[in-house]
Design a protein around this motif. Sequence first.
Motif, PDB file in Angstrom:
ATOM      1  N   LEU A  95     104.299  27.605  22.873  1.00  8.99           N
ATOM      2  CA  LEU A  95     103.796  26.563  23.758  1.00  8.99           C
ATOM      3  C   LEU A  95     102.375  26.186  23.364  1.00  8.99           C
ATOM      4  CD1 LEU A  95     105.374  28.318  26.731  1.00  8.99           C
ATOM      5  CD2 LEU A  95     105.660  25.866  26.413  1.00  8.99           C
ATOM      6  N   HIS A  96     102.160  24.901  23.142  1.00 10.08           N
ATOM      7  CA  HIS A  96     100.868  24.388  22.704  1.00 10.08           C
ATOM      8  C   HIS A  96     100.346  23.426  23.780  1.00 10.08           C
ATOM      9  CE1 HIS A  96     101.688  26.074  18.741  1.00 10.08           C
ATOM     10  NE2 HIS A  96     102.925  25.660  18.947  1.00 10.08           N
ATOM     11  N   GLU A  97      99.284  23.830  24.467  1.00 11.46           N
ATOM     12  CA  GLU A  97      98.769  23.021  25.574  1.00 11.46           C
ATOM     13  C   GLU A  97      97.998  21.811  25.059  1.00 11.46           C
ATOM     14  OE1 GLU A  97      96.546  23.317  29.895  1.00 11.46           O
ATOM     15  OE2 GLU A  97      96.387  25.030  28.535  1.00 11.46           O
ATOM     16  N   PHE A  98      98.239  20.659  25.706  1.00 14.21           N
ATOM     17  CA  PHE A  98      97.516  19.437  25.348  1.00 14.21           C
ATOM     18  C   PHE A  98      97.050  18.678  26.593  1.00 14.21           C
ATOM     19  CE2 PHE A  98     101.924  18.183  25.680  1.00 14.21           C
ATOM     20  CZ  PHE A  98     101.920  16.899  26.181  1.00 14.21           C
ATOM     21  N   THR A  99      96.882  19.393  27.709  1.00 15.10           N
ATOM     22  CA  THR A  99      96.461  18.776  28.965  1.00 15.10           C
ATOM     23  C   THR A  99      95.151  18.013  28.806  1.00 15.10           C
ATOM     24  OG1 THR A  99      97.448  20.679  30.090  1.00 15.10           O
ATOM     25  CG2 THR A  99      96.075  19.211  31.425  1.00 15.10           C
ATOM     26  N   ARG A 100      94.171  18.652  28.197  1.00 14.99           N
ATOM     27  CA  ARG A 100      92.845  18.048  28.058  1.00 14.99           C
ATOM     28  C   ARG A 100      92.907  16.728  27.280  1.00 14.99           C
ATOM     29  NH1 ARG A 100      89.532  22.555  26.319  1.00 14.99           N
ATOM     30  NH2 ARG A 100      89.813  23.235  28.444  1.00 14.99           N
ATOM     31  N   ASP A 101      93.711  16.689  26.215  1.00 16.34           N
ATOM     32  CA  ASP A 101      93.841  15.457  25.420  1.00 16.34           C
ATOM     33  C   ASP A 101      94.489  14.333  26.224  1.00 16.34           C
ATOM     34  OD1 ASP A 101      92.719  16.698  23.172  1.00 16.34           O
ATOM     35  OD2 ASP A 101      94.679  17.376  22.465  1.00 16.34           O
ATOM     36  N   ALA A 102      95.561  14.661  26.943  1.00 17.13           N
ATOM     37  CA  ALA A 102      96.246  13.639  27.750  1.00 17.13           C
ATOM     38  C   ALA A 102      95.350  13.151  28.884  1.00 17.13           C
ATOM     39  CB  ALA A 102      97.563  14.201  28.302  1.00 17.13           C
ATOM     40  N   GLN A 103      94.677  14.081  29.557  1.00 17.89           N
ATOM     41  CA  GLN A 103      93.777  13.712  30.653  1.00 17.89           C
ATOM     42  C   GLN A 103      92.623  12.854  30.142  1.00 17.89           C
ATOM     43  OE1 GLN A 103      93.763  14.339  34.287  1.00 17.89           O
ATOM     44  NE2 GLN A 103      92.435  12.607  33.805  1.00 17.89           N
ATOM     45  N   GLY A 104      92.053  13.232  29.020  1.00 19.54           N
ATOM     46  CA  GLY A 104      90.946  12.467  28.451  1.00 19.54           C
ATOM     47  C   GLY A 104      91.342  11.040  28.129  1.00 19.54           C
ATOM     48  N   TRP A 105      92.501  10.879  27.528  1.00 15.88           N
ATOM     49  CA  TRP A 105      92.964   9.536  27.202  1.00 15.88           C
ATOM     50  C   TRP A 105      93.231   8.741  28.479  1.00 15.88           C
ATOM     51  CZ3 TRP A 105      97.495   6.928  28.284  1.00 15.88           C
ATOM     52  CH2 TRP A 105      97.585   5.656  27.692  1.00 15.88           C
ATOM     53  N   ALA A 106      93.921   9.351  29.459  1.00 16.83           N
ATOM     54  CA  ALA A 106      94.239   8.643  30.705  1.00 16.83           C
ATOM     55  C   ALA A 106      92.965   8.210  31.425  1.00 16.83           C
ATOM     56  CB  ALA A 106      95.104   9.532  31.608  1.00 16.83           C
ATOM     57  N   THR A 107      91.977   9.082  31.498  1.00 18.55           N
ATOM     58  CA  THR A 107      90.710   8.751  32.151  1.00 18.55           C
ATOM     59  C   THR A 107      90.016   7.585  31.454  1.00 18.55           C
ATOM     60  OG1 THR A 107      90.427  11.023  32.916  1.00 18.55           O
ATOM     61  CG2 THR A 107      88.446   9.664  32.805  1.00 18.55           C
ATOM     62  N   LEU A 135     101.111   5.835  36.774  1.00 17.44           N
ATOM     63  CA  LEU A 135     102.083   6.822  36.338  1.00 17.44           C
ATOM     64  C   LEU A 135     101.996   6.961  34.828  1.00 17.44           C
ATOM     65  CD1 LEU A 135     104.432   8.689  37.267  1.00 17.44           C
ATOM     66  CD2 LEU A 135     105.980   6.798  36.677  1.00 17.44           C
ATOM     67  N   LEU A 136     101.777   8.195  34.378  1.00 17.25           N
ATOM     68  CA  LEU A 136     101.743   8.492  32.954  1.00 17.25           C
ATOM     69  C   LEU A 136     103.105   9.038  32.553  1.00 17.25           C
ATOM     70  CD1 LEU A 136     100.172   8.814  30.263  1.00 17.25           C
ATOM     71  CD2 LEU A 136      99.639  11.154  31.007  1.00 17.25           C
ATOM     72  N   THR A 137     103.728   8.395  31.588  1.00 17.43           N
ATOM     73  CA  THR A 137     104.974   8.887  31.009  1.00 17.43           C
ATOM     74  C   THR A 137     104.619   9.468  29.651  1.00 17.43           C
ATOM     75  OG1 THR A 137     106.250   7.179  32.130  1.00 17.43           O
ATOM     76  CG2 THR A 137     107.289   8.245  30.249  1.00 17.43           C
ATOM     77  N   LEU A 138     105.149  10.657  29.377  1.00 15.09           N
ATOM     78  CA  LEU A 138     104.935  11.335  28.102  1.00 15.09           C
ATOM     79  C   LEU A 138     106.283  11.502  27.431  1.00 15.09           C
ATOM     80  CD1 LEU A 138     103.268  12.998  30.573  1.00 15.09           C
ATOM     81  CD2 LEU A 138     102.055  13.754  28.549  1.00 15.09           C
TER      82      LEU A 138
END
Length: 138
Positions: A17-29, A37-40
């Motif tokens: 498992l490779h976490e990418f929360t910070r990258d997705a949150q940064g882009w969304a912000t 709604l963010l679809t991944l």
Amino acid sequence: MRQAAHTLAIQTRGQGLHEFTRDAQGWATAQGMQTGLLTLFCRHTSASLLIQENADPDVRRDLEDYFARLAPESSGYRHQDEGPDDMPAHLRTALTQVQLSVPLVGGRLALGAWQGLYLFEHRARPHRREVVLHLLGD
């Protein structure tokens, strides 16, 4: 309503498992939307997406161990074009998911306190994976 799209490249180190929360949150912000709604979407058949606990690493290890038992590497599969981890990777993806949806509230992903976004790499060797992000909102 506005929308934006982006492709995240995630370099894996192999299975896990490779976490990418910070990258997705940064882009969304950075999109400047407050509600949406963010679809991944994972663009692969041997990797998947999960929302999972990001506090205790034992949760990730237990999940990895469970899926290794559920869909073990073996020579018993017909499909082995890319090696003994090929078909188990497809089985593990079929049992999880390649698409997630996460609400955006107050400009932030509405994840719970212990939730993180993960790419679940099912192949043994490192890969460059792509996750497409699509944000629809105001």
